[in-house]
Motif scaffolding. Structure first.
Motif, PDB file in Angstrom:
ATOM      1  N   SER A  12       0.860  -1.185   0.000  1.00  0.00           N
ATOM      2  CA  SER A  12       0.000   0.000   0.000  1.00  0.00           C
ATOM      3  C   SER A  12       0.895   1.233   0.000  1.00  0.00           C
ATOM      4  N   ILE A  13       0.294   2.415  -0.068  1.00  0.00           N
ATOM      5  CA  ILE A  13       1.089   3.646  -0.079  1.00  0.00           C
ATOM      6  C   ILE A  13       1.928   3.788   1.196  1.00  0.00           C
ATOM      7  N   PRO A  14       1.353   3.542   2.398  1.00  0.00           N
ATOM      8  CA  PRO A  14       2.197   3.585   3.606  1.00  0.00           C
ATOM      9  C   PRO A  14       3.344   2.584   3.555  1.00  0.00           C
ATOM     10  N   ASP A  15       3.097   1.397   2.981  1.00  0.00           N
ATOM     11  CA  ASP A  15       4.151   0.387   2.870  1.00  0.00           C
ATOM     12  C   ASP A  15       5.257   0.858   1.923  1.00  0.00           C
ATOM     13  N   ILE A  16       4.853   1.464   0.804  1.00  0.00           N
ATOM     14  CA  ILE A  16       5.825   1.988  -0.158  1.00  0.00           C
ATOM     15  C   ILE A  16       6.671   3.084   0.498  1.00  0.00           C
ATOM     16  N   LEU A  17       6.006   3.941   1.277  1.00  0.00           N
ATOM     17  CA  LEU A  17       6.716   5.010   1.977  1.00  0.00           C
ATOM     18  C   LEU A  17       7.709   4.426   2.982  1.00  0.00           C
ATOM     19  N   LYS A  18       7.290   3.399   3.693  1.00  0.00           N
ATOM     20  CA  LYS A  18       8.160   2.750   4.682  1.00  0.00           C
ATOM     21  C   LYS A  18       9.369   2.122   4.002  1.00  0.00           C
ATOM     22  N   GLU A  19       9.138   1.414   2.898  1.00  0.00           N
ATOM     23  CA  GLU A  19      10.230   0.792   2.157  1.00  0.00           C
ATOM     24  C   GLU A  19      11.194   1.857   1.630  1.00  0.00           C
ATOM     25  N   SER A  20      10.639   2.954   1.133  1.00  0.00           N
ATOM     26  CA  SER A  20      11.455   4.020   0.550  1.00  0.00           C
ATOM     27  C   SER A  20      12.361   4.661   1.595  1.00  0.00           C
ATOM     28  N   ILE A  21      11.810   4.923   2.764  1.00  0.00           N
ATOM     29  CA  ILE A  21      12.582   5.570   3.827  1.00  0.00           C
ATOM     30  C   ILE A  21      13.721   4.674   4.323  1.00  0.00           C
ATOM     31  N   SER A  22      13.533   3.365   4.228  1.00  0.00           N
ATOM     32  CA  SER A  22      14.549   2.430   4.720  1.00  0.00           C
ATOM     33  C   SER A  22      15.722   2.253   3.750  1.00  0.00           C
ATOM     34  N   ILE A  23      15.546   2.631   2.492  1.00  0.00           N
ATOM     35  CA  ILE A  23      16.582   2.397   1.480  1.00  0.00           C
ATOM     36  C   ILE A  23      17.896   3.134   1.779  1.00  0.00           C
ATOM     37  N   PRO A  24      17.882   4.428   2.145  1.00  0.00           N
ATOM     38  CA  PRO A  24      19.158   5.125   2.401  1.00  0.00           C
ATOM     39  C   PRO A  24      20.000   4.484   3.496  1.00  0.00           C
ATOM     40  N   LYS A  25      19.392   3.707   4.380  1.00  0.00           N
ATOM     41  CA  LYS A  25      20.145   3.053   5.452  1.00  0.00           C
ATOM     42  C   LYS A  25      21.118   2.025   4.905  1.00  0.00           C
ATOM     43  N   GLN A  26      20.875   1.532   3.677  1.00  0.00           N
ATOM     44  CA  GLN A  26      21.741   0.521   3.083  1.00  0.00           C
ATOM     45  C   GLN A  26      23.048   1.112   2.564  1.00  0.00           C
ATOM     46  N   SER A  27      23.027   2.404   2.249  1.00  0.00           N
ATOM     47  CA  SER A  27      24.243   3.095   1.805  1.00  0.00           C
ATOM     48  C   SER A  27      24.144   4.561   2.195  1.00  0.00           C
ATOM     49  N   ALA A 218      -2.514   9.373  -6.365  1.00  0.00           N
ATOM     50  CA  ALA A 218      -2.490   9.786  -4.959  1.00  0.00           C
ATOM     51  C   ALA A 218      -1.079  10.176  -4.520  1.00  0.00           C
ATOM     52  N   ILE A 219      -0.084   9.387  -4.943  1.00  0.00           N
ATOM     53  CA  ILE A 219       1.303   9.664  -4.559  1.00  0.00           C
ATOM     54  C   ILE A 219       1.749  11.014  -5.101  1.00  0.00           C
ATOM     55  N   VAL A 220       1.494  11.251  -6.383  1.00  0.00           N
ATOM     56  CA  VAL A 220       1.921  12.513  -7.007  1.00  0.00           C
ATOM     57  C   VAL A 220       1.146  13.694  -6.438  1.00  0.00           C
ATOM     58  N   GLY A 268      10.487  11.573  -2.198  1.00  0.00           N
ATOM     59  CA  GLY A 268       9.700  11.495  -3.425  1.00  0.00           C
ATOM     60  C   GLY A 268      10.407  10.695  -4.507  1.00  0.00           C
ATOM     61  N   LEU A 269      11.712  10.908  -4.670  1.00  0.00           N
ATOM     62  CA  LEU A 269      12.486  10.167  -5.667  1.00  0.00           C
ATOM     63  C   LEU A 269      12.597   8.691  -5.292  1.00  0.00           C
ATOM     64  N   LEU A 270      12.729   8.414  -4.014  1.00  0.00           N
ATOM     65  CA  LEU A 270      12.789   7.022  -3.554  1.00  0.00           C
ATOM     66  C   LEU A 270      11.453   6.317  -3.774  1.00  0.00           C
ATOM     67  N   VAL A 271      10.353   7.003  -3.450  1.00  0.00           N
ATOM     68  CA  VAL A 271       9.015   6.438  -3.667  1.00  0.00           C
ATOM     69  C   VAL A 271       8.795   6.185  -5.150  1.00  0.00           C
ATOM     70  N   GLN A 272       9.243   7.108  -5.980  1.00  0.00           N
ATOM     71  CA  GLN A 272       9.130   6.966  -7.429  1.00  0.00           C
ATOM     72  C   GLN A 272       9.812   5.684  -7.904  1.00  0.00           C
ATOM     73  N   SER A 273      10.977   5.391  -7.351  1.00  0.00           N
ATOM     74  CA  SER A 273      11.715   4.186  -7.727  1.00  0.00           C
ATOM     75  C   SER A 273      11.006   2.923  -7.253  1.00  0.00           C
ATOM     76  N   VAL A 274      10.561   2.920  -6.009  1.00  0.00           N
ATOM     77  CA  VAL A 274       9.883   1.740  -5.454  1.00  0.00           C
ATOM     78  C   VAL A 274       8.567   1.484  -6.167  1.00  0.00           C
TER      79      VAL A 274
END
Length: 317
Positions: A12-27, A218-220, A268-274
């Motif tokens: 869902s949108i909250p899940d996508i947001l959660k996944e996106s926020i976690s990505i920078p932690k990898q690098s 909705a995201i945009v 926003g760019l991270l969400v766009q990718s996910v």
């Protein structure tokens, strides 16, 4: 992005947001440098733009017989601002999408490798952007036509024409503009991760959005709304609040809002990718990570097989 490809479609949108926020932690170092060198200048320019144009516009409004040099100064500033804006927007998109894809394929990530890939990626994004710009020009022409009809309706006191024009103008401004923006953002990711760009990337984006149009809309819409609120607050306090707020308050608020916009643009760019991977999963279009890794390596001058199975459906189209 640790989820199986088949499971991404259920986010869902909250899940996508959660996944996106976690990505920078990898690098974290890579994303910190991308944010500092690309996203921060972009965000600062968006807000600071009105600080420089406001005095010029005020002078032009106060003096209706302003010299040609004043108008030339405004036009030149606007021209270079738009070039800077679009350049850093495309550069930020290229850097984030490439880095997220590299992490997705477990490819070694560094700021230097991302920067090295940008020149090749930028050309593809630019060509896609030119097609989107053409579409936006057509949209704006239609928008202006109905805006003229709205003015005519007010002058002639034609209630039916007035209501019809209001509805069309609202739908064009809200619905079509947001939808085209969603197409553009998704097409940008397609241009980086698939062997297509330009109008072909737009067509692919259109196909991917099917079934996920409401989510993309909705995201945009939320992203544009948040940016609008930030710009509104910045304009009312920092740009036009000289009589009501002190210099220190305006500096603090301005700095805070720039920081918030930097975070919003990065997320926003991270969400766009996910969201791209979510759409691929929804349409059951699997992504061969090894082939995608080879595709990304091609931007760095690494060996790329003659035939890639990243997107076999593109070869059949």
């Amino acid at each position: 992005m640790d989820l199986a490809a088949e499971e991404l479609q259920f986010l869902s949108i909250p899940d996508i947001l959660k996944e996106s926020i976690s990505i920078p932690k990898q690098s974290p170092k890579t994303f910190y440098l991308i944010t500092l060198t690309l996203i921060f200048p972009l965000s600062f320019a968006i807000l600071a733009h009105s600080l420089f144009t406001h005095p010029i516009l005020s002078q032009l409004q106060a003096d209706t017989t302003a010299a040609t040099s004043d108008w030339s100064k405004l036009l030149v500033f606007q021209f270079f601002y738009l070039i800077f804006l679009f350049a850093f927007s495309l550069l930020s998109t290229a850097a984030v999408v490439f880095t997220v894809a590299s992490l997705y394929t477990s490819k070694p990530v560094s700021f230097s490798s991302t920067i090295a890939a940008i020149p090749s990626v930028f050309r593809r994004l630019f060509l896609t952007f030119m097609w989107v710009s053409t579409l936006m020009v057509v949209y704006n022409i239609v928008f202006l036509v109905f805006l003229v009809l709205l003015i005519i309706a007010v002058d002639t006191q034609n209630v039916f024409l007035f209501l019809f024009s209001i509805i069309v103008v609202f739908l064009l401004f809200l619905g079509v503009h947001v939808y085209i923006s969603a197409l553009w953002h998704l097409a940008s990711v397609v241009s980086v991760l698939e062997p297509i760009y330009g109008i072909d990337a737009m067509k692919k984006s259109y196909e991917l959005l099917k079934g996920k149009t409401r989510m993309g809309f909705a995201i945009v819409f939320v992203y544009l709304a948040i940016c609008g609120v930030i710009n509104g607050i910045f304009g009312s306090i920092v740009v036009h609040g000289g009589d009501d707020y002190g210099v220190l308050v305006r500096i603090v608020v301005g700095g805070f809002l720039v920081g918030v916009l930097v975070i919003v643009n990065l997320v926003g760019l991270l969400v766009q990718s996910v969201f791209y991977y979510v759409c691929k999963s929804y349409h059951h279009q699997s992504i061969d990570k090894s082939a995608l890794c080879d595709h990304l390596g091609g931007y760095l001058g690494e060996y790329v097989p003659l035939k890639s199975n990243i997107q076999m459906e593109n070869l059949d189209a």
